[in-house]
Design a protein around this motif. Structure first.
Motif, PDB file in Angstrom:
ATOM      1  N   PHE A  79      -4.721  -5.596  -6.803  1.00  0.00           N
ATOM      2  CA  PHE A  79      -4.630  -5.334  -5.365  1.00  0.00           C
ATOM      3  C   PHE A  79      -5.667  -4.262  -4.978  1.00  0.00           C
ATOM      4  O   PHE A  79      -6.065  -3.444  -5.806  1.00  0.00           O
ATOM      5  N   SER A  80      -6.110  -4.357  -3.756  1.00  0.00           N
ATOM      6  CA  SER A  80      -7.007  -3.354  -3.178  1.00  0.00           C
ATOM      7  C   SER A  80      -8.367  -3.214  -3.879  1.00  0.00           C
ATOM      8  O   SER A  80      -8.956  -2.142  -3.870  1.00  0.00           O
ATOM      9  N   ALA A  96      -3.226 -13.138  -3.206  1.00  0.00           N
ATOM     10  CA  ALA A  96      -2.710 -11.765  -3.144  1.00  0.00           C
ATOM     11  C   ALA A  96      -3.030 -11.047  -4.449  1.00  0.00           C
ATOM     12  O   ALA A  96      -2.933 -11.625  -5.533  1.00  0.00           O
ATOM     13  N   GLY A  97      -3.424  -9.795  -4.342  1.00  0.00           N
ATOM     14  CA  GLY A  97      -3.758  -9.007  -5.530  1.00  0.00           C
ATOM     15  C   GLY A  97      -2.556  -8.828  -6.428  1.00  0.00           C
ATOM     16  O   GLY A  97      -1.409  -8.813  -5.974  1.00  0.00           O
ATOM     17  N   GLN A  98      -2.853  -8.708  -7.709  1.00  0.00           N
ATOM     18  CA  GLN A  98      -1.745  -8.580  -8.662  1.00  0.00           C
ATOM     19  C   GLN A  98      -1.281  -7.124  -8.755  1.00  0.00           C
ATOM     20  O   GLN A  98      -2.079  -6.202  -8.779  1.00  0.00           O
ATOM     21  N   ASP A  99       0.017  -6.954  -8.781  1.00  0.00           N
ATOM     22  CA  ASP A  99       0.607  -5.636  -9.033  1.00  0.00           C
ATOM     23  C   ASP A  99       1.982  -5.862  -9.646  1.00  0.00           C
ATOM     24  O   ASP A  99       2.307  -6.989 -10.029  1.00  0.00           O
ATOM     25  N   ASP A 100       2.791  -4.788  -9.711  1.00  0.00           N
ATOM     26  CA  ASP A 100       4.100  -4.924 -10.351  1.00  0.00           C
ATOM     27  C   ASP A 100       5.015  -5.891  -9.605  1.00  0.00           C
ATOM     28  O   ASP A 100       5.943  -6.449 -10.176  1.00  0.00           O
ATOM     29  N   LEU A 101       4.775  -6.065  -8.285  1.00  0.00           N
ATOM     30  CA  LEU A 101       5.651  -6.944  -7.506  1.00  0.00           C
ATOM     31  C   LEU A 101       5.091  -8.359  -7.380  1.00  0.00           C
ATOM     32  O   LEU A 101       5.807  -9.287  -7.046  1.00  0.00           O
ATOM     33  N   THR A 102       3.799  -8.507  -7.584  1.00  0.00           N
ATOM     34  CA  THR A 102       3.154  -9.808  -7.351  1.00  0.00           C
ATOM     35  C   THR A 102       2.390 -10.261  -8.583  1.00  0.00           C
ATOM     36  O   THR A 102       1.457  -9.587  -9.002  1.00  0.00           O
TER      37      THR A 102
END
Lengths: 184, 353
Positions: free
Chosen positions: A22-23, A70-76
């Protein structure tokens, strides 16, 4: 007219995906490429944003369907089914965030598992910050990636530097892969 | 399907499509306002709509939808949100759902509207916080590295001070550190701890700073009494290094204290045996003996590597930890590269251990 010429004349439609943490600037790169604009504020992407852009590569007209995931993170996490039918992907990382390179490489692995050996490029975005103290990427690691055959390109969605070239280069790779263009 | 359901669809501003026998999508609700931006003029209830051409996203999702329809499951399968743009550039957050109703294959597309932007806002907050956390972590890592560099500088200064009195060369101590670090990495230590050992192993003889010149620099063999004094250098080194809370120097203290201990318990100062001897010291012992054997000293010629290894092999189980010696032999090419890169007294080149 030969078959090759016929292929070159028809407009080809190709799906590509933007992958990364993400970001890192995936949406900004797409907006810069499609609309030639840049906004400084970070707007997170939920799900998928789909944009279209036509370009010409060596006289071949191509319509790119750009899936900005959508960027990858802990939720996605990456929903690999979104990669169905994609001809190539752009791995994006942020030169000021070393962790984003790790995420991009993990996503590359997942994409490879799902889509096989398709065209891709790795881009280091926010290159306008390259000379600042914020620039954090390990040059040795990048050199090692290049040595392993991964094409690394540098972009700045903010200034526009390198952005068009990335999409041109990926498109050319995809066309070569599908034998629309001669391999050069 | 019931009229109530159709009515509900119309009220909810959603577009529902039925897959007909020709695998075409027929709009079974009124055309909601948002759909009109994407479809040809006149599209309404009963129209056949070529969804794949209108929404590229559905190219992907319809393949999943077919799995749902073929399985005749009534549990709705959602696509997750996607944003599409009208030809005028207006964005619409949409979501598709595949469901089987009364044996019919139905695809529902919904304009998520505010629901999407609320979710985006929630995620934005989470990600802004995650970004801030990442920035802090980078700052902490940089500061930790800075502290570490300073610790290393202090350690190397101490080492240089002790080296002025000994005949050991700077290259020797540097090599000891690099050999030890290479073995530590082979043992799977994390890079930071392995780097600590690079410095700590190099400091193993720092206690010699406390040994009188008359003994330390004596050209001939030491008397028993002189040897007893010399045997005090591990404890002197450990005492010097133990007075801080710096992990690197604490490790160096352990190495200093125990690098003359032997696997069979016949070493000094404590007569520790086997794994009672800290592993950092066991590693240092092996690489120190190797380097001493293969290099020339004022009191001896350099042994060939073959001769050195033969002699060392006889010391396994007595002097050396057998497993570590095996690892050392396995990694001999790495040791040789370090020897070449830091040979005496020629200029060194950079290598990675």
């Amino acid at each position: 007219m030969s078959d090759v010429n016929n292929k070159v004349n028809a407009v080809l439609q190709k799906k590509i995906c933007m992958l990364g943490a993400f970001s890192v600037g995936k949406s900004s790169l797409v907006t810069r490429y499609v609309e030639s604009i840049f906004g400084d504020k970070y707007h997170t992407t939920v799900g998928v944003k789909i944009s279209k852009k036509e370009l010409t590569v060596e006289e071949q007209e191509v319509k790119l369907i750009i899936w900005d995931l959508a960027g990858q993170d802990d939720l996605t996490r990456l929903r690999t089914s979104y990669l169905r039918g994609t001809s190539g992907y752009i791995l994006v990382c942020d030169g000021t965030r070393p962790f984003s390179l790790k995420v991009a490489l993990n996503m590359h692995k997942e994409a490879r598992e799902y889509s096989g050996d398709i065209s891709f490029v790795l881009i280091i975005n926010k290159f306008d910050l390259q000379s600042s103290t914020d620039w954090e990427l390990d040059q040795e690691q990048l050199s090692a990636l290049e040595a392993s055959g991964i094409e690394v390109l540098y972009t700045s969605a903010k200034t526009g530097d390198g952005v068009d070239e990335v999409f041109q280069k990926l498109t050319k790779k995809m066309l070569q892969e599908h034998n629309v263009l001669e391999n050069t | 399907m019931s009229k109530i359901l159709y009515g509900l669809y119309d009220m909810m501003n959603i577009a529902a499509f039925r897959l007909n026998q020709d695998d075409q999508f027929e709009l079974i609700t009124l055309s909601p306002t948002w759909l009109k931006h994407f479809t040809p003029v006149g599209t309404n209830k009963g129209s056949i709509v070529h969804l794949d051409g209108i929404f590229p996203f559905l190219d992907c999702f319809v393949a999943e939808a077919f799995e749902v329809w073929e399985a005749q499951t009534e549990t709705p399968h959602r696509s997750g949100p996607w944003v599409d743009f009208t030809p005028e550039g207006e964005e619409f957050p949409l979501e598709a759902t595949a469901v089987c109703i009364d044996g019919e294959c139905v695809l529902v597309i919904q304009d998520l509207g505010e629901e999407y932007y609320t979710e985006a806002s929630r995620l934005q907050t989470f990600r802004d916080q995650a970004l801030e956390k990442e920035r802090l972590e980078i700052a902490i890592t940089e500061q930790t590295q800075q502290i570490r560099r300073r610790e290393e500088e202090i350690a190397m200064t101490l080492l240089a001070a002790s080296g002025h009195r000994d005949h050991e060369t700077a290259e020797h101590v540097r090599r000891i550190g690099l050999y030890a670090e290479a073995l530590a990495k082979e043992l799977g230590w994390d890079l930071e701890k392995a780097a600590d050992l690079r410095i700590a192993a190099a400091m193993h003889d720092i206690g010699k700073i406390g040994i009188p010149d008359s003994i330390l620099l004596k050209p001939g063999k030491l008397t028993q009494e002189e040897f007893e004094i010399m045997k005090g250098h591990p404890a002197i080194g450990a005492d010097m290094l133990n007075k801080t809370r710096i992990p690197l120097l604490n490790m160096a203290a352990q190495v200093s204290l125990c690098h003359h201990e032997r696997w069979d318990g016949t070493g000094y100062p404590k007569g520790l045996k086997g794994e009672e001897i800290p592993i950092e010291a066991r590693i240092t012992t092996i690489v120190d003996v190797y380097d001493a054997l293969v290099h020339k000293r004022v009191y001896k010629k350099a042994s060939s590597e073959q001769a050195a290894l033969k002699l060392m092999a006889q010391m396994v189980g007595k002097h050396f930890d057998p497993a570590l010696f095996q690892l050392f032999v396995k990694n001999l090419p790495k040791m040789q590269r370090i020897r070449q890169a830091y040979s005496e007294p020629t200029r060194r080149t950079t290598i990675s251990a």
